[in-house]
Design a protein around this motif. Structure first.
Motif, PDB file in Angstrom:
ATOM      1  N   MET A  76       0.828  -1.194   0.000  1.00  0.00           N
ATOM      2  CA  MET A  76       0.000   0.000   0.000  1.00  0.00           C
ATOM      3  C   MET A  76       0.868   1.251   0.000  1.00  0.00           C
ATOM      4  O   MET A  76       1.805   1.361   0.779  1.00  0.00           O
ATOM      5  CB  MET A  76      -0.929   0.006   1.218  1.00  0.00           C
ATOM      6  CG  MET A  76      -2.015  -1.041   1.175  1.00  0.00           C
ATOM      7  SD  MET A  76      -3.104  -0.971   2.624  1.00  0.00           S
ATOM      8  CE  MET A  76      -3.871   0.641   2.386  1.00  0.00           C
ATOM      9  N   GLY A  77       0.550   2.168  -0.897  1.00  0.00           N
ATOM     10  CA  GLY A  77       1.317   3.397  -1.004  1.00  0.00           C
ATOM     11  C   GLY A  77       2.446   3.324  -2.000  1.00  0.00           C
ATOM     12  O   GLY A  77       3.095   4.329  -2.299  1.00  0.00           O
ATOM     13  N   ALA A  79       3.147   3.333  -5.496  1.00  0.00           N
ATOM     14  CA  ALA A  79       2.297   3.714  -6.629  1.00  0.00           C
ATOM     15  C   ALA A  79       3.077   3.948  -7.917  1.00  0.00           C
ATOM     16  O   ALA A  79       2.599   4.639  -8.810  1.00  0.00           O
ATOM     17  CB  ALA A  79       1.512   4.975  -6.270  1.00  0.00           C
ATOM     18  N   CYS A  82       1.351   3.362 -11.096  1.00  0.00           N
ATOM     19  CA  CYS A  82       0.201   4.228 -11.353  1.00  0.00           C
ATOM     20  C   CYS A  82       0.543   5.381 -12.285  1.00  0.00           C
ATOM     21  O   CYS A  82      -0.244   6.335 -12.416  1.00  0.00           O
ATOM     22  CB  CYS A  82      -0.367   4.767 -10.038  1.00  0.00           C
ATOM     23  SG  CYS A  82      -0.936   3.476  -8.910  1.00  0.00           S
ATOM     24  N   LEU A 153      -5.401   8.162  -8.657  1.00  0.00           N
ATOM     25  CA  LEU A 153      -4.405   8.100  -7.584  1.00  0.00           C
ATOM     26  C   LEU A 153      -4.547   9.304  -6.663  1.00  0.00           C
ATOM     27  O   LEU A 153      -4.440  10.457  -7.095  1.00  0.00           O
ATOM     28  CB  LEU A 153      -2.996   8.067  -8.181  1.00  0.00           C
ATOM     29  CG  LEU A 153      -1.854   7.963  -7.169  1.00  0.00           C
ATOM     30  CD1 LEU A 153      -1.906   6.638  -6.426  1.00  0.00           C
ATOM     31  CD2 LEU A 153      -0.504   8.139  -7.879  1.00  0.00           C
ATOM     32  N   THR A 157      -2.395  10.179  -0.151  1.00  0.00           N
ATOM     33  CA  THR A 157      -2.214   8.845   0.415  1.00  0.00           C
ATOM     34  C   THR A 157      -1.458   7.907  -0.511  1.00  0.00           C
ATOM     35  O   THR A 157      -0.985   6.856  -0.080  1.00  0.00           O
ATOM     36  CB  THR A 157      -3.574   8.209   0.723  1.00  0.00           C
ATOM     37  OG1 THR A 157      -4.297   7.993  -0.512  1.00  0.00           O
ATOM     38  CG2 THR A 157      -4.409   9.100   1.632  1.00  0.00           C
ATOM     39  N   GLN A 158      -1.359   8.271  -1.794  1.00  0.00           N
ATOM     40  CA  GLN A 158      -0.762   7.399  -2.815  1.00  0.00           C
ATOM     41  C   GLN A 158      -1.528   6.084  -2.933  1.00  0.00           C
ATOM     42  O   GLN A 158      -0.945   5.029  -3.226  1.00  0.00           O
ATOM     43  CB  GLN A 158       0.719   7.136  -2.518  1.00  0.00           C
ATOM     44  CG  GLN A 158       1.588   8.379  -2.653  1.00  0.00           C
ATOM     45  CD  GLN A 158       1.635   8.906  -4.077  1.00  0.00           C
ATOM     46  OE1 GLN A 158       2.201   8.285  -4.974  1.00  0.00           O
ATOM     47  NE2 GLN A 158       1.010  10.058  -4.303  1.00  0.00           N
ATOM     48  N   LEU A 159      -2.835   6.142  -2.721  1.00  0.00           N
ATOM     49  CA  LEU A 159      -3.711   4.990  -2.845  1.00  0.00           C
ATOM     50  C   LEU A 159      -4.733   5.234  -3.936  1.00  0.00           C
ATOM     51  O   LEU A 159      -5.080   6.384  -4.234  1.00  0.00           O
ATOM     52  CB  LEU A 159      -4.423   4.696  -1.514  1.00  0.00           C
ATOM     53  CG  LEU A 159      -3.529   4.398  -0.306  1.00  0.00           C
ATOM     54  CD1 LEU A 159      -4.398   4.238   0.941  1.00  0.00           C
ATOM     55  CD2 LEU A 159      -2.691   3.155  -0.544  1.00  0.00           C
ATOM     56  N   CYS A 160      -5.245   4.150  -4.523  1.00  0.00           N
ATOM     57  CA  CYS A 160      -6.280   4.259  -5.546  1.00  0.00           C
ATOM     58  C   CYS A 160      -7.596   4.673  -4.890  1.00  0.00           C
ATOM     59  O   CYS A 160      -8.016   4.093  -3.889  1.00  0.00           O
ATOM     60  CB  CYS A 160      -6.451   2.928  -6.266  1.00  0.00           C
ATOM     61  SG  CYS A 160      -7.737   2.952  -7.543  1.00  0.00           S
ATOM     62  N   TYR A 163     -10.353   1.606  -5.729  1.00  0.00           N
ATOM     63  CA  TYR A 163      -9.554   0.390  -5.788  1.00  0.00           C
ATOM     64  C   TYR A 163     -10.343  -0.829  -6.246  1.00  0.00           C
ATOM     65  O   TYR A 163      -9.863  -1.625  -7.045  1.00  0.00           O
ATOM     66  CB  TYR A 163      -8.952   0.123  -4.403  1.00  0.00           C
ATOM     67  CG  TYR A 163      -7.960  -1.019  -4.365  1.00  0.00           C
ATOM     68  CD1 TYR A 163      -6.662  -0.839  -4.830  1.00  0.00           C
ATOM     69  CD2 TYR A 163      -8.328  -2.259  -3.857  1.00  0.00           C
ATOM     70  CE1 TYR A 163      -5.740  -1.875  -4.793  1.00  0.00           C
ATOM     71  CE2 TYR A 163      -7.409  -3.309  -3.811  1.00  0.00           C
ATOM     72  CZ  TYR A 163      -6.121  -3.106  -4.284  1.00  0.00           C
ATOM     73  OH  TYR A 163      -5.219  -4.142  -4.252  1.00  0.00           O
TER      74      TYR A 163
END
Length: 248
Positions: A76-77, A79, A82, A153, A157-160, A163
């Motif tokens: 997680m994170g 990316a 991405c 993105l 948070t650098q999260l999708c 998701y």
């Protein structure tokens, strides 16, 4: 697994999958058969199929990883992937956006607000990226060099931000080696792509929509033209923002 796989080890394990692993299409076909037996509105069936078949791609990758005794080191994170170009069909774009519209209000509005900032912040890079020929083998590297993040993105948070409905390319690119290779190179050789699973996913979702369409149901897409029209994900999002996505 307590160590990172070397490049040759990854190649050997992937070759084992290619030679000895048989994909069972019944996992995908079974989802379609079960959904077609439901007495529900066609749109609900289509969206359920879209989301379940995407998840089935994840499950199939897990079965192959178990077969070859390998586990990804993505976290997680992380990316870096991405920033690759994501190309999907208009049909998938419509199903993705309709799924997002069903998110809870706070999450949905956060995505929409992010898109507004995204298209302002990255205007020049987007113009360059969207003008690239998606079928040119050099495009993937040149697009990655733009350092243009996926519009899904979250920059903090650098999260999708979506998701569970992320497209196939986002699910099928995995690193079984040291994660640092992704940070240090635009096109690292170590990660492995399961993008061949797109054929099973797309064949199943296409069958589901085709049957509904032939039965006279409203299938929320312009079938079959939407199934065979491809573009970059940011281009589809921009059409959605402008209200032109449903124009053929």
């Amino acid at each position: 697994m307590d160590r990172f796989l070397k490049h040759q080890e990854i190649l050997d394990k992937c070759e084992k999958i290619n030679q000895d692993y048989d994909i069972d299409p019944s996992f995908f076909d079974g989802i379609v058969d079960e959904l077609l037996d439901r007495e529900e509105p066609a749109e609900d069936i289509v969206l359920a199929g879209f989301q379940r078949l995407l998840s089935e791609v994840d499950h199939e990758i897990e079965r192959m990883e178990s077969f070859a005794d390998m586990r990804p080191n993505c976290f997680m994170g992380c990316a870096f992937c991405c920033y690759f170009p994501i190309i999907i069909s208009r049909m998938e774009a419509k199903m993705m956006f309709r799924s997002i519209e069903q998110f809870d209000e706070g999450r949905k509005e956060a995505i929409f607000a992010h898109w507004e900032n995204y298209f302002l912040q990255h205007k020049e890079k987007l113009a360059k990226g969207m003008a690239m020929d998606s079928e040119d083998p050099e495009t993937k590297l040149e697009y990655k060099k733009l350092n243009l993040p996926c519009p899904m993105l979250d920059p903090e948070t650098q999260l999708c931000m979506a998701y569970e409905v992320r497209p196939i390319p986002c699910r099928t690119y995995l690193n079984y080696s040291n994660p640092s290779v992704c940070a240090e190179q635009h096109m690292p050789k170590e990660p492995f792509s399961y993008e061949f699973l797109y054929t099973f996913y797309f064949g199943a979702i296409n069958e589901l929509i085709q049957v509904l369409y032939e039965n006279g149901e409203e299938v929320m897409v312009d079938y079959p033209s939407d199934a065979w029209s491809y573009d970059y994900l940011p281009a589809w999002i921009n059409q959605w923002r402008e209200g032109t996505l449903h124009e053929v």
